[in-house]
Design a protein around this motif. Structure first.
Motif, mmCIF file in Angstrom:
data_model
loop_
_atom_site.group_PDB
_atom_site.id
_atom_site.type_symbol
_atom_site.label_atom_id
_atom_site.label_comp_id
_atom_site.label_asym_id
_atom_site.label_seq_id
_atom_site.Cartn_x
_atom_site.Cartn_y
_atom_site.Cartn_z
ATOM 1 N N ASP A 215 6.269 2.638 -16.093
ATOM 2 C CA ASP A 215 5.945 3.632 -16.795
ATOM 3 C C ASP A 215 4.996 4.712 -16.075
ATOM 4 O OD1 ASP A 215 7.935 3.904 -18.787
ATOM 5 O OD2 ASP A 215 6.766 2.884 -20.171
ATOM 6 N N ALA A 216 3.838 4.224 -15.799
ATOM 7 C CA ALA A 216 2.656 4.907 -15.162
ATOM 8 C C ALA A 216 3.271 5.528 -13.577
ATOM 9 C CB ALA A 216 1.461 4.042 -15.113
ATOM 10 N N TYR A 217 3.910 4.697 -13.025
ATOM 11 C CA TYR A 217 4.556 5.266 -11.755
ATOM 12 C C TYR A 217 5.333 6.498 -12.128
ATOM 13 C CZ TYR A 217 7.523 5.445 -7.529
ATOM 14 O OH TYR A 217 8.248 5.716 -6.448
ATOM 15 N N ALA A 218 6.177 6.412 -13.055
ATOM 16 C CA ALA A 218 7.186 7.351 -13.324
ATOM 17 C C ALA A 218 6.346 8.624 -13.847
ATOM 18 C CB ALA A 218 8.197 7.080 -14.575
ATOM 19 N N ALA A 240 16.149 -2.216 -16.577
ATOM 20 C CA ALA A 240 16.868 -1.168 -17.498
ATOM 21 C C ALA A 240 15.601 -0.023 -17.807
ATOM 22 C CB ALA A 240 17.037 -2.025 -18.918
ATOM 23 N N LEU A 241 14.366 -0.447 -17.667
ATOM 24 C CA LEU A 241 13.506 0.606 -17.898
ATOM 25 C C LEU A 241 13.514 1.406 -16.603
ATOM 26 C CD1 LEU A 241 11.149 1.715 -19.162
ATOM 27 C CD2 LEU A 241 9.380 -0.085 -18.011
ATOM 28 N N VAL A 242 13.524 1.018 -15.412
ATOM 29 C CA VAL A 242 13.955 1.764 -14.216
ATOM 30 C C VAL A 242 14.835 2.661 -14.372
ATOM 31 C CG1 VAL A 242 14.333 1.751 -11.822
ATOM 32 C CG2 VAL A 242 12.674 0.292 -12.536
ATOM 33 N N LYS A 243 16.140 2.276 -14.821
ATOM 34 C CA LYS A 243 17.121 3.228 -14.993
ATOM 35 C C LYS A 243 16.821 4.402 -16.065
ATOM 36 C CE LYS A 243 22.092 3.150 -15.704
ATOM 37 N NZ LYS A 243 23.477 2.098 -16.127
ATOM 38 N N GLN A 244 15.994 3.662 -17.233
ATOM 39 C CA GLN A 244 15.896 4.660 -18.327
ATOM 40 C C GLN A 244 15.020 6.098 -17.638
ATOM 41 O OE1 GLN A 244 13.933 2.804 -21.528
ATOM 42 N NE2 GLN A 244 12.933 4.750 -22.067
ATOM 43 N N ARG A 245 14.048 5.502 -16.780
ATOM 44 C CA ARG A 245 13.131 6.726 -16.281
ATOM 45 C C ARG A 245 13.896 7.319 -15.143
ATOM 46 N NH1 ARG A 245 7.884 6.592 -18.380
ATOM 47 N NH2 ARG A 245 8.262 8.717 -17.566
ATOM 48 N N GLY A 246 14.797 7.027 -14.657
ATOM 49 C CA GLY A 246 15.624 7.486 -13.513
ATOM 50 C C GLY A 246 15.057 7.512 -12.281
ATOM 51 N N GLU A 248 15.998 4.807 -10.169
ATOM 52 C CA GLU A 248 16.874 3.754 -9.074
ATOM 53 C C GLU A 248 16.675 3.958 -7.632
ATOM 54 O OE1 GLU A 248 19.504 4.620 -12.745
ATOM 55 O OE2 GLU A 248 17.757 5.770 -11.959
ATOM 56 N N ASP A 249 16.395 5.156 -7.317
ATOM 57 C CA ASP A 249 16.092 5.399 -5.787
ATOM 58 C C ASP A 249 14.612 5.356 -5.507
ATOM 59 O OD1 ASP A 249 18.768 6.011 -5.826
ATOM 60 O OD2 ASP A 249 18.525 8.285 -5.943
ATOM 61 N N LYS A 250 13.753 5.038 -6.500
ATOM 62 C CA LYS A 250 12.521 4.819 -6.014
ATOM 63 C C LYS A 250 11.884 3.580 -6.239
ATOM 64 C CE LYS A 250 9.564 8.205 -5.631
ATOM 65 N NZ LYS A 250 8.695 9.187 -5.938
ATOM 66 N N VAL A 251 12.309 2.929 -7.151
ATOM 67 C CA VAL A 251 11.640 1.393 -7.503
ATOM 68 C C VAL A 251 12.616 0.425 -6.876
ATOM 69 C CG1 VAL A 251 11.078 -0.204 -9.251
ATOM 70 C CG2 VAL A 251 10.528 2.191 -9.386
ATOM 71 N N CYS A 252 11.918 -0.444 -5.998
ATOM 72 C CA CYS A 252 12.978 -1.473 -5.298
ATOM 73 C C CYS A 252 12.292 -2.917 -5.848
ATOM 74 C CB CYS A 252 12.633 -1.359 -4.101
ATOM 75 S SG CYS A 252 13.812 -2.444 -2.822
ATOM 76 N N PHE A 253 13.146 -3.801 -6.428
ATOM 77 C CA PHE A 253 12.863 -5.165 -6.821
ATOM 78 C C PHE A 253 13.322 -6.088 -5.586
ATOM 79 C CE2 PHE A 253 13.369 -3.143 -10.709
ATOM 80 C CZ PHE A 253 12.171 -3.671 -11.560
ATOM 81 N N GLY A 333 -4.672 5.734 -17.523
ATOM 82 C CA GLY A 333 -5.717 5.284 -16.540
ATOM 83 C C GLY A 333 -4.947 5.027 -15.321
ATOM 84 N N ILE A 334 -3.961 4.252 -15.107
ATOM 85 C CA ILE A 334 -3.446 3.778 -14.000
ATOM 86 C C ILE A 334 -2.591 5.219 -13.347
ATOM 87 C CG2 ILE A 334 -1.051 2.637 -13.174
ATOM 88 C CD1 ILE A 334 -3.379 0.934 -14.189
ATOM 89 N N VAL A 335 -2.206 6.088 -14.030
ATOM 90 C CA VAL A 335 -1.600 7.486 -13.548
ATOM 91 C C VAL A 335 -2.907 8.162 -12.877
ATOM 92 C CG1 VAL A 335 -0.632 9.662 -14.033
ATOM 93 C CG2 VAL A 335 0.248 7.808 -15.302
ATOM 94 N N ASP A 336 -3.990 8.002 -13.193
ATOM 95 C CA ASP A 336 -5.027 8.818 -12.875
ATOM 96 C C ASP A 336 -5.512 8.022 -11.595
ATOM 97 O OD1 ASP A 336 -5.185 10.434 -14.699
ATOM 98 O OD2 ASP A 336 -6.662 9.737 -16.189
#
Length: 379
Positions: A215-218, A240-246, A248-253, A333-336
């Motif tokens: 979430d913070a990364y998004a 599912a959260l990665v997909k919800q936040r759009g 898919e092309d930026k987060v890699c498991f 805080g993580i975002v900052d």
């Protein structure tokens, strides 16, 4: 070698993949010359017959029991073995092994050294089984000859919540072979990302709070990709959260990696958003590889490493001596912190500070502390 001395026995549930199991094997390897010089035979007892991810040093006599995770069965199997071995002391890791170590020590005439590898209160978070375990910790741990906590935070929890005397606890940080980590980081891997990325490493379970990281990364909207190493029952919900936040092309498991260090070494920086730790190995290992670190101020370990203070509180994101420490469960805080490490000068400064901090977790320092703990119960 004439093994006329009473042996030293080490006890752990198994040698499955995990931080405690890895540290147990490291401890035995680091202490080999000590036991050789004193002519002391060493035994390692595994309570459960499970696949082993860690290799026991050759000088150690390994015995594998088959208690199937049962405390009662473990007691029945361990008692005759220890009675036959007649150790001077038993040094145990993990709660079930600790319970058995303490229960048998007075009956069989040896000293029980137990090591708490997690923040006990966070680990036993709820349910009847956890309630019983918490009660057993409170009743039994204070009876050990010595309690070894993996961090100041774990020590404080044992003193405040489980009636363990402060004077009976030693803090022993995990050991790190920095040169070996750097060598491992040079291994060629086929799936190393080609684009710049940041990284998080750990089991994909609720306590590690990878959902906060995603979430913070998004929200941060940084250019780098996010790579996550680990397996666990949260993977499906995290995807599912990665997909919800759009994303898919930026987060890699990339799953579990036996050698995660090439992936960490090539990352821009390391992020931990965990809710609880015993001692965060992944943070120190990232520092050993010269990576800047962002971490939540969870119990326990991050504040001790990053701010070199305990107890310690922060709001939002706080630039500390060895990295950026963020308020627990504080997404902004993580975002900052991510935005702050976008500044090359600050990123480079924390890379240098990470490397300097890592030097304090050396093998020689660990060995001397273990010897001091042993001396406290045997002299």
């Amino acid at each position: 070698m004439d093994n006329s001395a009473r042996p030293a026995v080490f006890i752990i549930n198994s040698l499955e993949g995990g931080g405690a199991e890895r540290v147990m094997v490291k401890l035995l390897a680091i202490m080999e010359s000590y036991y050789y010089q004193l002519n002391i035979p060493v035994h390692l007892v595994l309570l459960d017959d499970l696949p082993e991810s860690q290799v026991c040093p050759n000088y150690v006599n390994k015995t594998v029991l088959n208690s199937n995770g049962s405390l009662l069965e473990g007691y029945k199997l361990l008692k005759p073995l220890l009675k036959a071995l007649q150790p001077t002391y038993c040094f145990s890791f993990l709660t079930r092994s600790n319970f058995l170590n303490i229960a048998l020590a007075r009956k069989l005439g040896f000293e029980a050294i137990i090591s708490e590898r997690v923040n006990t209160s966070s680990h036993f978070s709820g349910g009847l089984k956890d309630t019983v375990s918490r009660l057993l910790v409170k009743l039994s741990y204070k009876r050990a000859a010595r309690v070894v906590a993996v961090s100041e935070g774990v020590k404080a929890d044992l003193v405040e919540n489980y009636a363990v005397p402060d004077s009976n606890i030693s803090v022993l940080y995990n050991p790190y072979d920095i040169e070996l980590l750097k060598t491992s980081a040079k291994e060629d891997v086929s799936d190393l990302p080609t684009k710049p990325y940041i990284i998080g490493v750990g089991r994909l379970v609720k306590n590690k709070n990878f959902s906060l990281l995603i979430d913070a990364y998004a929200d941060a909207g940084i250019d780098e990709s996010l790579v996550i190493l680990g397996v666990g029952d949260e993977r499906e919900s995290l995807e599912a959260l990665v997909k919800q936040r759009g994303l898919e092309d930026k987060v890699c498991f990339l799953g579990f990696k036996k050698n995660p260090y090439p992936y960490v070494a090539h990352a821009k920086y390391f992020v931990s958003t965990s809710n609880a730790e015993g001692f965060p190995n992944a943070i120190v290992e990232a520092m050993c590889l010269g990576k800047a670190v962002i971490a939540t101020n969870c119990e326990s370990g991050p504040a001790e490493i990053i701010a070199e203070k305990y107890p310690y509180q922060v709001n939002g994101a706080s630039q500390e001596k060895n990295g950026i420490l963020c308020q627990l469960n504080n997404k902004q805080g993580i975002v900052d912190a991510m935005h702050q490490l976008a500044e090359p000068k600050l990123l480079n400064a924390y890379e240098v500070k990470s490397s300097a901090c890592a030097e304090t977790f050396s093998y020689p320092a660990f060995r001397e502390k273990v010897i001091a703990i042993i001396d406290q119960v045997t002299q």
